[in-house]
Design a protein around this motif. Structure first.
Motif, mmCIF file in Angstrom:
data_model
loop_
_atom_site.group_PDB
_atom_site.id
_atom_site.type_symbol
_atom_site.label_atom_id
_atom_site.label_comp_id
_atom_site.label_asym_id
_atom_site.label_seq_id
_atom_site.Cartn_x
_atom_site.Cartn_y
_atom_site.Cartn_z
ATOM 1 N N ASP A 16 5.185 -0.007 -0.329
ATOM 2 C CA ASP A 16 5.023 1.527 -0.182
ATOM 3 C C ASP A 16 6.029 1.566 1.214
ATOM 4 O O ASP A 16 7.244 1.656 0.765
ATOM 5 C CB ASP A 16 3.994 1.811 1.235
ATOM 6 N N GLN A 17 6.297 3.185 1.193
ATOM 7 C CA GLN A 17 7.430 4.524 1.933
ATOM 8 C C GLN A 17 8.285 3.974 2.818
ATOM 9 O O GLN A 17 9.305 3.801 3.083
ATOM 10 C CB GLN A 17 7.093 5.387 1.423
ATOM 11 N N ASP A 18 6.829 3.074 3.416
ATOM 12 C CA ASP A 18 7.839 1.762 4.781
ATOM 13 C C ASP A 18 8.747 0.516 4.274
ATOM 14 O O ASP A 18 8.475 0.111 5.347
ATOM 15 C CB ASP A 18 7.105 2.487 5.550
ATOM 16 N N GLY A 19 8.279 0.373 2.972
ATOM 17 C CA GLY A 19 8.498 -1.164 3.129
ATOM 18 C C GLY A 19 7.786 -1.922 2.788
ATOM 19 O O GLY A 19 8.356 -3.403 3.080
ATOM 20 N N ASN A 20 6.530 -1.868 3.464
ATOM 21 C CA ASN A 20 5.207 -2.999 3.659
ATOM 22 C C ASN A 20 4.804 -3.012 2.150
ATOM 23 O O ASN A 20 4.199 -2.347 1.273
ATOM 24 C CB ASN A 20 4.425 -2.644 4.278
ATOM 25 N N TRP A 21 3.653 -4.302 2.076
ATOM 26 C CA TRP A 21 3.745 -4.915 0.821
ATOM 27 C C TRP A 21 1.714 -4.170 0.666
ATOM 28 O O TRP A 21 1.380 -4.317 1.275
ATOM 29 C CB TRP A 21 3.711 -6.042 0.444
ATOM 30 N N PHE A 22 1.737 -3.471 -0.408
ATOM 31 C CA PHE A 22 0.592 -3.038 -0.246
ATOM 32 C C PHE A 22 0.004 -4.125 -1.913
ATOM 33 O O PHE A 22 0.248 -4.421 -2.475
ATOM 34 C CB PHE A 22 -0.358 -1.534 -1.203
ATOM 35 N N HIS A 23 -1.101 -4.691 -1.841
ATOM 36 C CA HIS A 23 -2.030 -5.809 -2.973
ATOM 37 C C HIS A 23 -3.163 -4.799 -2.645
ATOM 38 O O HIS A 23 -4.190 -5.149 -1.810
ATOM 39 C CB HIS A 23 -1.785 -7.060 -1.968
ATOM 40 N N SER A 24 -3.778 -4.982 -4.042
ATOM 41 C CA SER A 24 -4.587 -3.917 -4.582
ATOM 42 C C SER A 24 -6.086 -4.963 -4.379
ATOM 43 O O SER A 24 -6.948 -4.413 -3.698
ATOM 44 C CB SER A 24 -4.453 -3.874 -6.176
ATOM 45 N N LYS A 25 -5.505 -6.088 -4.053
ATOM 46 C CA LYS A 25 -6.781 -7.046 -3.962
ATOM 47 C C LYS A 25 -7.284 -7.483 -2.904
ATOM 48 O O LYS A 25 -8.675 -7.049 -2.639
ATOM 49 C CB LYS A 25 -6.310 -8.881 -4.410
ATOM 50 N N ASP A 26 -6.593 -6.731 -2.384
ATOM 51 C CA ASP A 26 -6.747 -7.048 -0.279
ATOM 52 C C ASP A 26 -8.255 -5.221 -0.459
ATOM 53 O O ASP A 26 -9.042 -4.780 0.517
ATOM 54 C CB ASP A 26 -6.004 -5.882 0.999
#
Length: 153
Positions: A16-26
């Motif tokens: 994301d825009q903050d460098g965090n990972w977004f995992h759709s499975k979550d």
């Protein structure tokens, strides 16, 4: 052919825009989502679309819906775009267009621009609505309509 109503959303991971990972499975199978694919940060149509989602953001979140915009722009570009227009939702970096390809989104305008498509994903992880239009201002009303219809079921 792209994903359509009733299709299962594929699992993917993007920053994301903050460098965090977004995992759709979550989120798949746990929470409804609105995923909107747009061509480019800071362009007139994309800015109008992002600001329309910003203005309707509370309506989505009050119903527990996660909102995320996806384009091939970098984390840093997304960060500047989000800050400049006070965008409260996730902007996800798909620099290699892998997720765009998973969803089967085609280029538009004589194959020159990445396609603009919005998906409403129900709580079970299936697509409740797929909407494809170059008209950026039609996406939020279509998504809100799909959300209302999901609630009625």
């Amino acid at each position: 052919m792209g994903l359509s109503k009733g299709s299962k959303v594929p699992e993917f991971s993007l920053q994301d825009q903050d460098g965090n990972w977004f995992h759709s499975k979550d989120y798949l199978g746990k929470r409804p989502m609105v995923l909107f694919f747009y061509p480019k940060d800071n362009t007139p149509g994309c800015t109008a679309e992002a600001c329309a989602f910003r203005d309707a953001y509370e309506t989505f979140t009050e119903q527990g819906i996660l909102v995320a915009g996806i384009s091939s722009d970098s984390v840093s570009s997304h960060q500047k775009f989000a800050k400049r227009f006070r965008l409260p939702f996730l902007l996800l970096e798909d620099t290699g267009n892998q997720v765009r390809k998973m969803f089967g989104i085609r280029n538009s305008f004589y194959n020159l621009l990445p396609g603009r498509e919005t998906f409403v994903v129900d709580k079970s992880g299936k697509i409740a609505m797929a909407f494809n239009s170059v008209n950026a201002l039609k996406h939020v009303p279509k998504a809100l309509q799909a959300v209302r219809q999901m609630k009625e079921v």
